[in-house]
Write a protein that holds these residues in place. Structure first.
Motif, short mmCIF file in Angstrom:
data_model
loop_
_atom_site.label_atom_id
_atom_site.label_comp_id
_atom_site.label_asym_id
_atom_site.label_seq_id
_atom_site.Cartn_x
_atom_site.Cartn_y
_atom_site.Cartn_z
N SER A 38 0.81 -1.23 0.00
CA SER A 38 0.00 0.00 0.00
C SER A 38 0.84 1.27 0.00
O SER A 38 0.40 2.32 0.46
CB SER A 38 -0.96 0.01 1.21
N MET A 39 2.06 1.21 -0.51
CA MET A 39 2.91 2.39 -0.60
C MET A 39 2.61 3.15 -1.90
O MET A 39 3.43 3.25 -2.81
CB MET A 39 4.39 2.01 -0.50
N THR A 40 1.41 3.69 -1.98
CA THR A 40 0.94 4.34 -3.20
C THR A 40 1.60 5.69 -3.44
O THR A 40 1.52 6.23 -4.55
CB THR A 40 -0.58 4.52 -3.14
N PHE A 41 2.27 6.24 -2.44
CA PHE A 41 2.89 7.56 -2.59
C PHE A 41 3.99 7.58 -3.64
O PHE A 41 4.33 8.63 -4.17
CB PHE A 41 3.45 8.05 -1.25
N PHE A 42 4.55 6.41 -3.98
CA PHE A 42 5.59 6.37 -5.00
C PHE A 42 5.05 6.72 -6.39
O PHE A 42 5.81 7.12 -7.28
CB PHE A 42 6.25 4.99 -5.05
N GLN A 43 3.74 6.56 -6.58
CA GLN A 43 3.18 6.84 -7.89
C GLN A 43 3.07 8.35 -8.16
O GLN A 43 2.97 8.77 -9.31
CB GLN A 43 1.80 6.19 -8.01
N ASN A 44 3.08 9.14 -7.11
CA ASN A 44 3.03 10.60 -7.26
C ASN A 44 4.47 11.10 -7.38
O ASN A 44 5.05 11.63 -6.44
CB ASN A 44 2.33 11.23 -6.06
N ASN A 45 5.07 10.91 -8.56
CA ASN A 45 6.50 11.18 -8.72
C ASN A 45 6.78 12.08 -9.93
O ASN A 45 5.93 12.26 -10.80
CB ASN A 45 7.28 9.87 -8.84
N GLU A 46 7.98 12.60 -9.95
CA GLU A 46 8.43 13.44 -11.06
C GLU A 46 9.11 12.62 -12.15
O GLU A 46 9.12 12.98 -13.32
CB GLU A 46 9.42 14.50 -10.54
N ASP A 47 9.71 11.48 -11.75
CA ASP A 47 10.43 10.63 -12.69
C ASP A 47 10.80 9.33 -11.97
O ASP A 47 10.76 9.26 -10.74
CB ASP A 47 11.70 11.33 -13.18
N VAL A 48 11.15 8.32 -12.73
CA VAL A 48 11.62 7.06 -12.14
C VAL A 48 12.78 6.54 -12.97
O VAL A 48 12.77 6.63 -14.21
CB VAL A 48 10.49 6.02 -12.05
N HIS A 49 13.79 6.02 -12.30
CA HIS A 49 14.99 5.51 -12.95
C HIS A 49 15.12 4.01 -12.66
O HIS A 49 15.24 3.61 -11.51
CB HIS A 49 16.23 6.25 -12.44
N ILE A 50 15.07 3.21 -13.71
CA ILE A 50 15.21 1.76 -13.60
C ILE A 50 16.69 1.42 -13.72
O ILE A 50 17.30 1.66 -14.77
CB ILE A 50 14.40 1.03 -14.69
N LEU A 51 17.27 0.87 -12.69
CA LEU A 51 18.72 0.64 -12.68
C LEU A 51 19.12 -0.75 -13.16
O LEU A 51 20.30 -1.00 -13.40
CB LEU A 51 19.27 0.87 -11.28
N ASN A 52 18.16 -1.67 -13.28
CA ASN A 52 18.47 -3.05 -13.67
C ASN A 52 19.52 -3.67 -12.75
O ASN A 52 20.49 -4.30 -13.19
CB ASN A 52 18.94 -3.11 -15.14
N TYR A 53 19.33 -3.47 -11.47
CA TYR A 53 20.25 -3.96 -10.44
C TYR A 53 19.41 -4.63 -9.36
O TYR A 53 18.65 -3.96 -8.66
CB TYR A 53 21.05 -2.79 -9.87
N LYS A 54 19.53 -5.94 -9.25
CA LYS A 54 18.73 -6.67 -8.26
C LYS A 54 19.27 -6.45 -6.85
O LYS A 54 20.49 -6.34 -6.65
CB LYS A 54 18.70 -8.16 -8.60
N ILE A 55 18.37 -6.41 -5.89
CA ILE A 55 18.78 -6.24 -4.50
C ILE A 55 19.71 -7.36 -4.08
O ILE A 55 20.71 -7.13 -3.38
CB ILE A 55 17.55 -6.17 -3.58
N ARG A 56 19.42 -8.58 -4.49
CA ARG A 56 20.28 -9.71 -4.13
C ARG A 56 21.71 -9.49 -4.65
O ARG A 56 22.68 -9.76 -3.95
CB ARG A 56 19.73 -11.02 -4.69
N ASN A 57 21.82 -9.00 -5.87
CA ASN A 57 23.15 -8.75 -6.43
C ASN A 57 23.87 -7.64 -5.68
O ASN A 57 25.11 -7.68 -5.53
CB ASN A 57 23.04 -8.41 -7.91
N ALA A 58 23.11 -6.65 -5.20
CA ALA A 58 23.72 -5.60 -4.40
C ALA A 58 24.31 -6.19 -3.12
O ALA A 58 25.41 -5.82 -2.70
CB ALA A 58 22.69 -4.52 -4.06
N PHE A 59 23.58 -7.11 -2.52
CA PHE A 59 24.09 -7.77 -1.31
C PHE A 59 25.32 -8.61 -1.62
O PHE A 59 26.30 -8.60 -0.86
CB PHE A 59 23.00 -8.64 -0.68
#
Length: 253
Positions: free
Chosen positions: A209-230
Motif C-alpha cells: 500500500s505504498m501508493t505515494f511512489f506513484q506521485n512522482n516526477e520521474d523514475v529511474h530503472i537501474l536493472n540492479y537486483k537487490i540480491r546482487n547488491a548484497f
C-alpha cells in the motif's frame, strides 16, 4: 444390384462430412496431486542432475564475508540491525551507479520490512545467505519525488509502526507516535524540492500500500537486483557488524 442407393449413401456422407462441428466445453475435471516425500524419485533423473546439484551447492556455500552476530528483523521496534544493513547496502551499492548516470545523489532509501526473508547467522556469510535473505527477483529503482510526497511517505511509516528499512532518513516521534522531527541527511524536508528515493520495483508499483511512489516526477530503472547488491557488498566487506541506531526512534515520556 442398382448403384443408386450407393450414390445416395456417398452423397449423404459428403454432406455430413462438410457440416461444421458445434462442439462446446461442458466441464473441466482435474485431480490434485500433492508433491511430497511419498512421490517416488526417478534414479535416472537423479543421476543426471547430481553433478549439477553438487556444483550449485558448492557455489552457494562459498564463503564471501563474516557476521559478528546473528541478526533478525524482529530484534528492534522501529529499526533493526539487519534492516539498517538492508537499506544501507542499497544506498552504498546503488548511489555510485545512479550518480554516474544522472549526476545526482540518492537522497534516501526505503524498502519493506517483509522483504527480509531470513536471519543472518553469526559466522561465515555465503552466497546462499544472500539468496536466503532475498529470494525474490526484486530490482532497485530510484524515484524522483517532491518533498510533499516524501512527507506522505513519513505519514505512512508513522501509521505502520514497523521497522521498514530506511537509510539517510531520520524520524523521531513521541510516545503516541506524533511526529517530532523528520530530516534527510540531517536537513529539514523541503516540500518543493525533488528528492531521489531508492526503493524496489514491488513497492514502486504499490506493494504494501505504498501508493505515494506513484506521485512522482520521474523514475529511474537501474536493472540492479537487490540480491546482487548484497552479493557485491558481502564480497567487498570482510566483516559485517550492523547496529540498531537512532534513524527511527520513539521518545519516552
Amino acid at each position: 444390384m442398382t448403384l443408386k442407393p450407393l450414390y445416395f449413401l456417398l452423397f449423404a456422407l459428403v454432406i455430413l462430412g462438410c457440416k461444421p462441428d458445434n462442439w462446446q466445453l461442458n466441464r473441466i475435471e482435474g485431480k490434485q496431486i500433492s508433491v511430497s516425500d511419498s512421490l517416488k524419485s526417478d534414479s535416472k533423473i537423479d543421476s543426471f542432475i547430481q553433478p549439477y546439484r553438487i556444483h550449485v551447492n558448492k557455489e552457494l556455500d562459498s564463503v564471501i564475508s563474516y557476521a559478528k552476530d546473528t541478526y533478525s528483523k524482529s530484534d528492534g521496534e522501529l529499526n533493526t540491525a539487519i534492516g539498517n544493513l538492508f537499506a544501507d547496502v542499497i544506498y552504498e551499492q546503488t548511489n555510485p551507479i545512479f550518480k554516474s548516470r544522472t549526476g545526482h545523489d540518492i537522497d534516501m532509501v526505503l524498502v519493506n520490512h517483509g522483504g527480509i526473508r531470513a536471519i543472518i547467522s553469526k559466522g561465515n556469510i555465503t552466497i546462499r545467505t544472500a539468496y536466503e535473505i532475498m529470494p525474490f527477483e526484486n530490482s532497485i529503482v530510484v524515484v524522483a519525488m517532491k518533498g510533499s510526497s516524501v512527507n506522505q511517505l513519513i505519514d505512512y511509516l508513522l501509521m505502520a509502526k514497523r521497522p521498514h528499512p530506511i537509510s539517510k532518513l531520520n524520524i523521531t516521534v513521541d510516545s503516541d507516535f506524533n511526529l517530532i522531527n523528520a530530516s534527510i541527511s540531517k536537513k529539514p524536508i523541503d516540500p518543493e524540492r525533488v528528492y531521489y528515493v531508492a526503493t524496489n520495483d514491488y513497492l514502486y508499483n504499490g506493494g504494501d500500500s505504498m501508493t505515494f511512489f506513484q506521485n512522482n516526477e520521474d523514475v529511474h530503472i537501474l536493472n540492479y537486483k537487490i540480491r546482487n547488491a548484497f552479493l557485491d557488498y558481502f564480497i567487498k566487506t570482510d566483516t559485517i557488524d550492523p547496529k540498531i541506531d537512532n534513524r527511527f526512534i520513539k521518545l519516552k515520556n
